[in-house]
Enzyme design. Structure first.
Site, PDB file in Angstrom:
ATOM      1  N   ASP A 223     -13.037   1.794   3.256  1.00  9.77           N
ATOM      2  CA  ASP A 223     -12.176   2.478   4.225  1.00  9.77           C
ATOM      3  C   ASP A 223     -12.721   2.284   5.638  1.00  9.77           C
ATOM      4  O   ASP A 223     -12.585   3.166   6.492  1.00  9.77           O
ATOM      5  CB  ASP A 223     -12.030   3.962   3.914  1.00  9.77           C
ATOM      6  CG  ASP A 223     -10.637   4.513   4.236  1.00  9.77           C
ATOM      7  OD1 ASP A 223      -9.813   3.739   4.754  1.00  9.77           O
ATOM      8  OD2 ASP A 223     -10.385   5.699   3.964  1.00  9.77           O
TER       9      ASP A 223
ATOM     10  N   LYS B 188       0.862  -1.192   0.000  1.00  8.09           N
ATOM     11  CA  LYS B 188       0.000   0.000   0.000  1.00  8.09           C
ATOM     12  C   LYS B 188       0.893   1.235   0.000  1.00  8.09           C
ATOM     13  O   LYS B 188       1.862   1.318   0.759  1.00  8.09           O
ATOM     14  CB  LYS B 188      -0.875  -0.025   1.256  1.00  8.09           C
ATOM     15  CG  LYS B 188      -1.569   1.300   1.600  1.00  8.09           C
ATOM     16  CD  LYS B 188      -2.780   1.555   0.741  1.00  8.09           C
ATOM     17  CE  LYS B 188      -3.497   2.852   1.165  1.00  8.09           C
ATOM     18  NZ  LYS B 188      -4.049   2.804   2.540  1.00  8.09           N
TER      19      LYS B 188
END
Length: 401
Positions: free
Chosen positions: A317, A183
């Site tokens: 998220d 990420k």
């Protein structure tokens, strides 16, 4: 082996095809048959319900429970691991049987789920996000202190790095720590108080090294990317998915189509920041202002990407929004121009394809893992879907219901 028969309902197989009356049979953790008039040893009555593959959320943070900065500051370090167990249970309770953790969960958390110590969805993990100094993952505050979302520990190295050599080493450290995916923050963000989500972070040379190092060990890269310049840098470097994509422009969309890049929109995230602030959470005023300022732009960018045919996979998220509310993302995707069938595919087979798991999850078809969700009524009625989840099965074992 026991044949479990889901009968009497309508089946959404995850491919985007309309729901149809059918039975589903699972055995030994796998789907073995889908079709009319099947038999089994044990029946699950699905009358009045829709039978679907387990849902997939491609962007969660199971180690984070709140974006309230004061709460974070006063929460003991080890407490977050116990909260993660609670967050994982809430997630699978919503029918989410697979997640990609976008930062925070280490290999121990993933293994605890795999070994059955903790109930939750199977996980792909990124360990910790890569960030430049002063970037979205640099938790330095103007006071000179730090308030870190992901405090480094032996299983979770720091993701802060600058320059190709540091980037190379940090990618290798994440992979050594068990990361399935790397990420990176290629732009600033909403919740970080000292950067701008429209600004690009990491140079093309740094991103090229990142993608090459990940690929050398069979991993891909996902990019927190909100502003158009950082999105384009990520796409040109070969990063597999753009997370958020708030300020997409026409060139960024064309590049995504050209490279086959996925979009994980997380439309619910800025709304969740605003709701938390309105409820009294301690969030920097600059972050709340940024959240309020991006909502409409985010919706418009997503709608243009959908219209253009960009590949979309569901992600929330979660942590910014409460864990277990993941399915609130689905009506927002529909409002952006996707049909309900397309939304359900983005939450099942398309999300599985993004994760490279298309041969294992995301569809109800012979040979696939027996991840099954039973939802009251028509699952294409996306509003209030979480409240209608009746049963959840993961690898052929009933975990909810």
């Amino acid at each position: 082996m026991t044949r479990t028969l889901f009968t009497g309902g309508r089946v959404v197989d995850g491919t985007g095809a309309p729901a149809a009356a059918a039975d589903v049979v699972i055995e030994d953790g796998r789907v073995v048959e889908v079709g009319p008039g099947l038999d089994g040893d044990v029946e699950v009555d699905c009358a009045g319900a829709t039978v679907l593959p387990g849902f997939v959320d491609c962007h969660v943070h199971v180690m984070v429970t709140s974006v309230d900065s004061l709460r974070m500051a006063y929460t003991p370090f080890g407490y977050s691991f116990y909260e993660a167990a609670q967050n994982l249970r809430a997630t699978i309770g919503a029918g989410i049987t697979t997640v990609r953790d976008a930062g925070g969960a280490d290999l121990g958390v993933k293994k605890a789920v795999d070994d059955g110590l903790v109930a939750g969805p199977r996980m792909q993990i990124s360990v910790a996000p890569l960030s430049i100094t002063g970037g979205h993952g640099d938790d330095w505050l103007p006071s000179g202190t730090h308030l870190e979302f992901f405090v480094p520990h032996p299983g979770r190295p720091s993701g802060l790095c600058d320059g190709p050599d540091e980037v190379r080493r940090t990618v290798r450290q994440m992979l050594r720590a068990g990361a399935d995916v790397i990420k990176v923050h290629t732009t600033g963000g909403v919740l970080s108080p000292t950067d701008d989500p429209r600004h690009a972070h990491f140079s093309p040379a740094e991103l090229d090294v990142m993608v090459a190092e990940a690929a050398a060990q069979g991993a891909s890269v996902m990019a927190h990317a909100q502003g158009a310049p950082g999105i384009k840098n990520a796409v040109r470097a070969g990063i597999r998915s753009i997370e958020h994509g708030i300020y997409l422009d026409d060139e960024a969309i064309e590049l995504m189509l050209e490279h086959g890049t996925w979009l994980v929109p997380t439309l619910s995230a800025p709304l969740a920041v605003i709701r938390a602030a309105d409820a009294g959470a301690s969030i920097p005023p600059s972050s709340v202002a940024k959240a309020r300022g991006v909502v409409q732009t985010h919706r418009e960018s997503f709608a243009r990407a959908v219209e253009a045919g960009v590949k979309v996979a569901m992600g929330t998220d979660a942590a910014v929004s409460p864990h277990g509310t993941n399915l609130e993302e689905l009506p927002l995707m529909a409002a952006g121009g996707m049909t309900p069938d397309q939304v359900l595919a983005a939450t099942t087979s398309s999300a599985a394809a993004l994760l490279g798991m298309q041969d294992e999850i995301g569809r109800l078809a012979p040979g696939m893992r027996a991840d099954v969700v039973v939802v009251e009524g028509d699952a294409r009625e996306l509003e209030g879907l979480r409240e209608r989840v009746r049963e959840v099965w993961k690898d052929g074992v009933r975990v909810v219901g």
